[in-house]
Motif scaffolding. Structure first.
Motif, PDB file in Angstrom:
ATOM      1  N   CYS A  56       0.832  -1.212   0.000  1.00 23.76           N
ATOM      2  CA  CYS A  56       0.000   0.000   0.000  1.00 23.76           C
ATOM      3  C   CYS A  56       0.864   1.260   0.000  1.00 23.76           C
ATOM      4  N   ASN A  57       1.957   1.230   0.744  1.00 22.84           N
ATOM      5  CA  ASN A  57       2.868   2.374   0.728  1.00 22.84           C
ATOM      6  C   ASN A  57       3.470   2.570  -0.659  1.00 22.84           C
ATOM      7  N   ASP A  58       3.877   1.471  -1.292  1.00 23.70           N
ATOM      8  CA  ASP A  58       4.472   1.563  -2.628  1.00 23.70           C
ATOM      9  C   ASP A  58       3.482   2.124  -3.644  1.00 23.70           C
ATOM     10  N   ALA A  59       2.205   1.804  -3.449  1.00 25.61           N
ATOM     11  CA  ALA A  59       1.167   2.263  -4.376  1.00 25.61           C
ATOM     12  C   ALA A  59       0.603   3.623  -3.984  1.00 25.61           C
ATOM     13  N   ASN A  60       1.091   4.165  -2.859  1.00 29.86           N
ATOM     14  CA  ASN A  60       0.621   5.463  -2.367  1.00 29.86           C
ATOM     15  C   ASN A  60      -0.892   5.466  -2.094  1.00 29.86           C
ATOM     16  N   VAL A  61      -1.355   4.365  -1.511  1.00 22.44           N
ATOM     17  CA  VAL A  61      -2.754   4.282  -1.092  1.00 22.44           C
ATOM     18  C   VAL A  61      -2.788   3.981   0.402  1.00 22.44           C
ATOM     19  N   LYS A  62      -3.905   4.285   1.035  1.00 18.07           N
ATOM     20  CA  LYS A  62      -4.042   4.039   2.468  1.00 18.07           C
ATOM     21  C   LYS A  62      -4.513   2.610   2.727  1.00 18.07           C
ATOM     22  N   LEU A  63      -4.078   2.071   3.868  1.00 17.56           N
ATOM     23  CA  LEU A  63      -4.522   0.763   4.337  1.00 17.56           C
ATOM     24  C   LEU A  63      -5.116   0.948   5.726  1.00 17.56           C
TER      25      LEU A  63
ATOM     26  N   ILE B 281     -10.518   9.976   7.252  1.00 17.49           N
ATOM     27  CA  ILE B 281      -9.098   9.612   7.275  1.00 17.49           C
ATOM     28  C   ILE B 281      -8.533   9.578   5.863  1.00 17.49           C
ATOM     29  N   ILE B 282      -9.284   8.969   4.940  1.00 22.75           N
ATOM     30  CA  ILE B 282      -8.800   8.816   3.562  1.00 22.75           C
ATOM     31  C   ILE B 282      -8.871  10.123   2.787  1.00 22.75           C
ATOM     32  N   LEU B 283      -9.981  10.839   2.903  1.00 20.77           N
ATOM     33  CA  LEU B 283     -10.200  12.030   2.079  1.00 20.77           C
ATOM     34  C   LEU B 283      -9.648  13.309   2.695  1.00 20.77           C
ATOM     35  N   GLU B 284      -9.566  13.358   4.040  1.00 22.27           N
ATOM     36  CA  GLU B 284      -9.164  14.590   4.709  1.00 22.27           C
ATOM     37  C   GLU B 284      -7.916  14.419   5.566  1.00 22.27           C
ATOM     38  N   ASN B 285      -7.337  13.212   5.546  1.00 23.56           N
ATOM     39  CA  ASN B 285      -6.158  12.918   6.357  1.00 23.56           C
ATOM     40  C   ASN B 285      -6.393  13.149   7.845  1.00 23.56           C
ATOM     41  N   LYS B 286      -7.612  12.916   8.298  1.00 18.88           N
ATOM     42  CA  LYS B 286      -7.916  13.080   9.717  1.00 18.88           C
ATOM     43  C   LYS B 286      -7.173  12.029  10.527  1.00 18.88           C
ATOM     44  N   LYS B 287      -6.691  12.401  11.695  1.00 20.10           N
ATOM     45  CA  LYS B 287      -6.015  11.474  12.594  1.00 20.10           C
ATOM     46  C   LYS B 287      -7.013  11.000  13.640  1.00 20.10           C
ATOM     47  N   PRO B 288      -7.323   9.702  13.682  1.00 24.99           N
ATOM     48  CA  PRO B 288      -8.288   9.211  14.657  1.00 24.99           C
ATOM     49  C   PRO B 288      -7.706   9.187  16.067  1.00 24.99           C
ATOM     50  N   GLU B 289      -8.580   9.155  17.058  1.00 28.70           N
ATOM     51  CA  GLU B 289      -8.143   9.101  18.455  1.00 28.70           C
ATOM     52  C   GLU B 289      -7.306   7.845  18.706  1.00 28.70           C
ATOM     53  N   VAL B 290      -7.736   6.735  18.146  1.00 28.37           N
ATOM     54  CA  VAL B 290      -6.986   5.467  18.229  1.00 28.37           C
ATOM     55  C   VAL B 290      -6.714   5.023  16.796  1.00 28.37           C
ATOM     56  N   PRO B 291      -5.474   4.712  16.447  1.00 31.45           N
ATOM     57  CA  PRO B 291      -5.154   4.374  15.049  1.00 31.45           C
ATOM     58  C   PRO B 291      -5.955   3.183  14.523  1.00 31.45           C
ATOM     59  N   VAL B 292      -6.209   3.205  13.222  1.00 29.60           N
ATOM     60  CA  VAL B 292      -6.880   2.083  12.555  1.00 29.60           C
ATOM     61  C   VAL B 292      -6.135   1.695  11.281  1.00 29.60           C
ATOM     62  N   ASP B 293      -4.848   1.996  11.231  1.00 33.20           N
ATOM     63  CA  ASP B 293      -4.086   1.722  10.013  1.00 33.20           C
ATOM     64  C   ASP B 293      -3.402   0.360  10.084  1.00 33.20           C
ATOM     65  N   GLY B 294      -2.685   0.031   9.026  1.00 26.05           N
ATOM     66  CA  GLY B 294      -2.019  -1.255   8.958  1.00 26.05           C
ATOM     67  C   GLY B 294      -0.986  -1.454  10.048  1.00 26.05           C
ATOM     68  N   ASN B 295      -0.308  -0.382  10.445  1.00 25.70           N
ATOM     69  CA  ASN B 295       0.691  -0.500  11.509  1.00 25.70           C
ATOM     70  C   ASN B 295       0.042  -0.909  12.824  1.00 25.70           C
TER      71      ASN B 295
END
Length: 368
Positions: free
Chosen positions: A152-159, A330-344
Motif C-alpha cells: 500500500c505504501n508503494d502504491a501510495n494508497v491508504k490501508l 481519514i482517507i479524504l481529509e487525512n484526519k487522525k483518529p483518536e486510536v489508530p486504525v491503520d495497517g501499523n
C-alpha cells in the motif's frame, strides 16, 4: 451459533431487549448536520453476513457510499445490484477485480473475506491504485501484514483496518478518562472474548482459511482492547491452550487460549479467548484511583458499562456507520483518529498473536 458474527448479533439483541441505562430516542442516533463534501466511494469484497451488515449501515453514512461489489457468487452480485442500486460496471469477481484500476468511480475496497485471503487481495487492491480497508485480523501473521503495508505504501494508497471499536463513544470515553488520569496508574486489565461455535465445517475452523482458531477470530478483541484500554504496548506474553474437542478443533485450530501480557509500567493483563463458552464479552480496567467495566465490550451495540464514577452514558451508534464515515475522513481529509486504525496498528496485534502461539508451543514467556 455458527460464528462470531452470530454471537455478536445475539449479544446485541439480548442487550437491546434488556433494561438499559440510556434514552431510547438516542438509539442509533445520527447527527443532523448537512454534508456536501466529497464522498468515499466503496466497493465491498465478500458479500457474507458481515459484508451485508456493513452495506446496510452505509445507507445512513454521510461521507461514504457503497458503489461496487466483488464476489465469487454471481447470484449474490445480482441480489446486491438490486438491493443497493449498484451499476453492472462496478461489479467484479475474484478473478477480474484487478480491473478496478480502470474504474474511476471506486475509491476504496473493503475486504471482508476469510483471514488467509486478506494478504493477496489487499495487495491486488493496492496495485490497482485503490485504498484498502481490511477486516481484522488484517492477516494471519505479522510477516504477511508487513507485506500488505509495504504494497500500500508503494502504491501510495491508504490501508485501514476494521477496528470499529476505535470509534465507539463509550469506548472512547473510557480512553479519555484514562488519558486524563481519572483511573490513576493502571495496574490490571482483564479481557474475556468467547462464544460457543457451531457448524464444524465453517471456514473459521479451517486453519488454511482462518490461520488459527478462536484467537484469530474473537481473541484479537481482547488483545486490541488491552492495548487501547491500558494505553501501552505489551513487552511480554505467556499463554496456555486448552482443547477439549480435538475432532472439531483440529491441529492448528485453537479452541481456548488463556494468555497474559505485561506492560512497561508494570501493568498486567489476563485474557481468555474461546470457542467453547458462550456469553463472554467483558473488559475490566483497574487503576489505583478507579476502574472501568464494559459488558458487552465489543458487541455490535449497545456497548454498556460503568466506571467508579457511574454508568457510561455516551450516545448509542451503529458502529459500522460511524466507522465508515470516520474512515472517509481519514482517507479524504487525512484526519487522525483518536486510536489508530491503520495497517501499523494491525501489525502490532499480529505480532502479539504470533508471540502467543509461540508461547503455547514453547511453554515459555515470549518477549516482544
Amino acid at each position: 451459533m455458527g460464528s462470531r458474527r452470530d454471537f455478536i448479533e445475539k449479544i446485541t439483541v439480548t442487550a437491546l431487549s434488556a433494561p438499559i441505562l440510556f434514552n431510547s430516542t438516542s438509539l442509533f442516533a445520527t447527527s443532523d448536520e448537512v454534508y456536501e463534501g466529497p464522498m468515499l466511494r466503496v466497493a465491498i469484497m465478500g458479500l457474507g453476513s458481515y459484508g451485508t451488515r456493513v452495506a446496510k449501515a452505509m445507507k445512513t453514512c454521510k461521507r461514504a457510499k457503497l458503489v461496487g461489489v466483488i464476489s465469487g457468487t454471481p447470484s449474490k452480485i445480482v441480489d446486491w445490484q438490486a438491493t443497493y442500486n449498484i451499476p453492472k460496471k462496478n461489479c467484479y469477481n475474484y478473478d477480474n477485480f484487478d480491473e478496478i484500476k480502470n474504474n474511476p468511480d471506486i475509491d476504496a475496497v473493503y475486504v471482508i473475506t476469510p483471514n488467509a485471503l486478506h494478504h493477496d487481495q489487499v495487495i491486488r487492491v493496492a496495485k490497482a491504485g485503490k485504498h484498502a480497508i481490511c477486516e481484522k485480523p488484517m492477516a494471519i501473521n505479522a510477516k504477511d501484514g508487513e507485506e500488505m503495508i509495504k504494497a500500500c505504501n508503494d502504491a501510495n494508497v491508504k490501508l485501514l483496518v476494521g477496528y470499529r471499536m476505535h470509534f465507539e463513544p463509550n469506548t472512547l470515553e473510557v480512553i479519555r478518562m484514562r488519558k486524563a488520569g481519572e483511573f490513576g496508574d493502571i495496574k490490571f486489565f482483564q479481557g474475556q472474548s468467547g462464544f460457543k461455535i457451531g457448524d464444524p465445517t465453517q471456514w473459521r475452523l479451517n486453519k488454511e482459511l482462518a490461520g488459527g482458531g478462536s484467537m484469530m477470530d474473537i481473541g484479537i478483541y481482547s488483545i486490541n482492547g488491552a492495548r487501547y484500554m491500558v494505553g501501552e504496548e505489551p513487552i511480554w506474553v505467556t499463554a496456555q491452550e486448552t482443547k477439549t474437542d480435538p475432532v472439531k478443533f483440529k491441529e492448528g485450530v485453537d479452541e481456548t487460549i488463556q494468555f497474559q501480557m505485561g506492560f512497561p509500567s508494570g501493568a498486567v493483563a489476563s485474557c481468555l479467548s474461546t470457542y467453547a463458552v458462550s456469553h463472554l464479552d467483558r473488559f475490566y480496567l483497574n487503576g489505583i484511583d478507579g476502574f472501568a467495566e464494559m459488558q458487552p465490550s465489543t458487541g455490535y451495540g449497545p456497548i454498556k458499562g460503568r466506571t467508579h464514577k457511574g454508568p457510561l452514558t455516551e450516545p448509542i451508534v451503529t458502529h459500522q456507520t460511524v466507522q465508515m464515515d470516520e474512515m472517509a475522513k481519514i482517507i479524504l481529509e487525512n484526519k487522525k483518529p483518536e486510536v489508530p486504525v491503520d495497517g501499523n496498528e494491525a501489525v502490532k496485534d499480529l505480532k502479539i498473536i504470533d508471540a502467543i502461539y509461540e508461547a503455547i508451543k514453547t511453554g515459555k514467556k515470549v518477549m516482544l
